[in-house]
Design a protein around this motif. Sequence first.
Motif, PDB file in Angstrom:
ATOM      1  N   UNK A 134       0.762  -1.293   0.047  1.00  0.00           N
ATOM      2  CA  UNK A 134       0.120   0.306   0.075  1.00  0.00           C
ATOM      3  C   UNK A 134       0.997   1.897  -0.153  1.00  0.00           C
ATOM      4  N   UNK A 135       1.942   1.244   0.297  1.00  0.00           N
ATOM      5  CA  UNK A 135       2.386   2.241   0.265  1.00  0.00           C
ATOM      6  C   UNK A 135       2.828   2.590  -0.641  1.00  0.00           C
ATOM      7  N   UNK A 136       3.139   2.015  -1.782  1.00  0.00           N
ATOM      8  CA  UNK A 136       3.904   2.576  -3.251  1.00  0.00           C
ATOM      9  C   UNK A 136       2.313   3.141  -3.983  1.00  0.00           C
ATOM     10  N   UNK A 137       0.942   3.264  -3.164  1.00  0.00           N
ATOM     11  CA  UNK A 137       0.486   4.453  -3.697  1.00  0.00           C
ATOM     12  C   UNK A 137       0.301   5.267  -4.527  1.00  0.00           C
ATOM     13  N   UNK A 138       1.654   6.183  -4.195  1.00  0.00           N
ATOM     14  CA  UNK A 138       2.035   7.242  -4.937  1.00  0.00           C
ATOM     15  C   UNK A 138       1.883   7.705  -6.644  1.00  0.00           C
ATOM     16  N   UNK A 139       2.509   5.728  -6.126  1.00  0.00           N
ATOM     17  CA  UNK A 139       3.747   5.065  -8.173  1.00  0.00           C
ATOM     18  C   UNK A 139       2.484   5.338  -9.034  1.00  0.00           C
ATOM     19  N   UNK A 140       1.096   4.984  -8.648  1.00  0.00           N
ATOM     20  CA  UNK A 140       0.052   5.134  -9.040  1.00  0.00           C
ATOM     21  C   UNK A 140      -0.676   6.721  -9.571  1.00  0.00           C
ATOM     22  N   UNK A 141      -0.487   7.099  -8.510  1.00  0.00           N
ATOM     23  CA  UNK A 141      -1.077   8.905  -8.804  1.00  0.00           C
ATOM     24  C   UNK A 141       0.264   9.032  -9.707  1.00  0.00           C
ATOM     25  N   UNK A 142       1.676   8.989  -9.596  1.00  0.00           N
ATOM     26  CA  UNK A 142       2.036   9.761 -10.609  1.00  0.00           C
ATOM     27  C   UNK A 142       1.511   9.208 -12.126  1.00  0.00           C
ATOM     28  N   UNK A 143       1.161   8.691 -12.333  1.00  0.00           N
ATOM     29  CA  UNK A 143       0.806   7.597 -13.379  1.00  0.00           C
ATOM     30  C   UNK A 143      -0.855   8.200 -13.506  1.00  0.00           C
ATOM     31  N   UNK A 144      -1.450   9.195 -13.142  1.00  0.00           N
ATOM     32  CA  UNK A 144      -2.124   9.831 -13.176  1.00  0.00           C
ATOM     33  C   UNK A 144      -3.984   8.479 -12.774  1.00  0.00           C
ATOM     34  N   UNK A 145      -3.443   7.823 -11.748  1.00  0.00           N
ATOM     35  CA  UNK A 145      -4.470   6.269 -11.471  1.00  0.00           C
ATOM     36  C   UNK A 145      -5.128   7.259 -10.262  1.00  0.00           C
ATOM     37  N   UNK A 146      -6.422   6.883 -10.474  1.00  0.00           N
ATOM     38  CA  UNK A 146      -7.609   7.705  -9.319  1.00  0.00           C
ATOM     39  C   UNK A 146      -6.977   6.527  -7.772  1.00  0.00           C
ATOM     40  N   UNK A 147      -6.565   7.185  -6.845  1.00  0.00           N
ATOM     41  CA  UNK A 147      -6.305   6.103  -5.747  1.00  0.00           C
ATOM     42  C   UNK A 147      -7.627   6.125  -4.027  1.00  0.00           C
ATOM     43  N   UNK A 148      -7.372   5.602  -3.954  1.00  0.00           N
ATOM     44  CA  UNK A 148      -8.589   6.130  -2.332  1.00  0.00           C
ATOM     45  C   UNK A 148      -7.601   7.357  -1.120  1.00  0.00           C
ATOM     46  N   UNK A 149      -8.939   7.952  -0.649  1.00  0.00           N
ATOM     47  CA  UNK A 149      -7.637   8.310   0.466  1.00  0.00           C
ATOM     48  C   UNK A 149      -7.654   7.658   1.611  1.00  0.00           C
ATOM     49  N   UNK A 150      -6.065   8.081   1.304  1.00  0.00           N
ATOM     50  CA  UNK A 150      -5.582   6.850   2.433  1.00  0.00           C
ATOM     51  C   UNK A 150      -4.247   7.356   3.151  1.00  0.00           C
ATOM     52  N   UNK A 151      -3.925   7.171   4.550  1.00  0.00           N
ATOM     53  CA  UNK A 151      -2.886   7.490   5.069  1.00  0.00           C
ATOM     54  C   UNK A 151      -2.594   6.430   6.248  1.00  0.00           C
TER      55      UNK A 151
END
Length: 347
Positions: A134-151
Motif C-alpha cells: 500500500x505504501x506504493x500508492x504514490x506510484x499510481x498517483x504519478x501515472x494519473x490512476x485515481x487512488x482512495x484517500x488513505x494514510x
Amino acid sequence: LGDAGPQLYEHALEVLLADPNVDGIIVLVSPQAMTDVPAIAKSLIKIIKTSDKPILCNLAGGTRIAAGEELLNKHSIPNYPSSERAVASLKALCDYSSIKVKEHTAPVTIPVNREAAQKIIDDAIASGRRTLGLESMGLLKAYGIPVVRSRMAGNLPEAIAVCEEIGYPVVMKIISPDISHKTDVGGIKLNLRNAEDVERAYLTMMSDVKHYMPNAHITGVQVQQMVTGGKEVIIGMDRDPQFGPLLMFGLGGVYVEFLKDVSFAVAPINDKEAQHMIASIKTYPLIAGVRGETPSDIKAMIDTLLKVSQLVMDFPFLTEFEINPLMVMPEGKGCLAMDVRMTLRKE
C-alpha cells in the motif's frame, strides 16, 4: 451412407467447394463394411492438393483406416483422430485469418510524472525492499490512476487520529511486506464508524495476524475511506521472460482466485485491446449492467489499463504488479485503486 465410394466423396466435395458460402470443410470417414478407405484417401489427396479452401480429414476407425491414414501421411496431410480435434484446428485457422487482417494501432503516450515514480522505486531499492504494498500508492498517483484517500499509521493512537482526519466510515488494512493476501489472516477491517470501532478492530487485527503469521514483519496499518457502490475488478502484470509484460484483467476482490475469470494481453496495448480485455471475461455482463443495473464506468477501466500498460513498459524493473481491487463506480463516475502490490527484480 455405408456404400459411399470415392466418386461420391469427390462429387460432394466439388459441390461444396464451389459454394461461396463454404469456407472450410471437415471430411469425416467412418468405415462401414463396403467402405474403401484407401480409395477415398486417394480422392481426398487429389482434391486437397488443388483446393484453395482448407479441407481437414477425420478418418476414424483405428486399424480399419490405417492404410488410408498412411496415404495421407505420405502427402503431408494430417488425419485428425477425433472430430473434436478437427473442429478445434479449423477454428484455429479461422482465428488466424482474423488476426492477419486486424489493424494494430500504436498505443497513445499518456502524460505522467515519471520522475516521481522513479523516486519511489529508487527509494525502495535503496532500502533493500523488493515487495511494495500500500505504501506504493504514490506510484499510481504519478501515472494519473485515481487512488482512495488513505494514510498510514504506525500505532493505535496514530490510527485513531488518521481516522478522524479522513472521516468515518473507514477501512483499516495491515501493512507488511510478508503478507500478500490480507483477508486470509484477518488483516482487513471494514466499515469502522467511530474511535471505539477502530480500537477494537486494531487490537483484533494485530492478534489475528500474529496468530496466522507470527514471523511477519508489520510496519503499521493503512487507513482508507470506506468506498461502496462500485464493482471490484483486478488489473495485474507478470513479466514473462519471452513475451515481456503480460497484463491481466478480471473480476476482483476476494473471488478472483476462486473464479479464475481473467483475460490477458501483452503490453503495450491500445484502447481497442484494453476494451477487448474487459469484454473477454465471462462475467463481463456484471460490469456492463444486467437486469436494469447501471453499467460500470468502462471508459475509466480502459484508461487505467492504458496507464498500467505504460507504467510497466517504462519500468522494466517491475516484475509483478497488481491492483486489487480497483473499485469501478457507475458509468461516468470513474474508479479508485483500493490496494496495490508490486515486486521489483532482485538483480
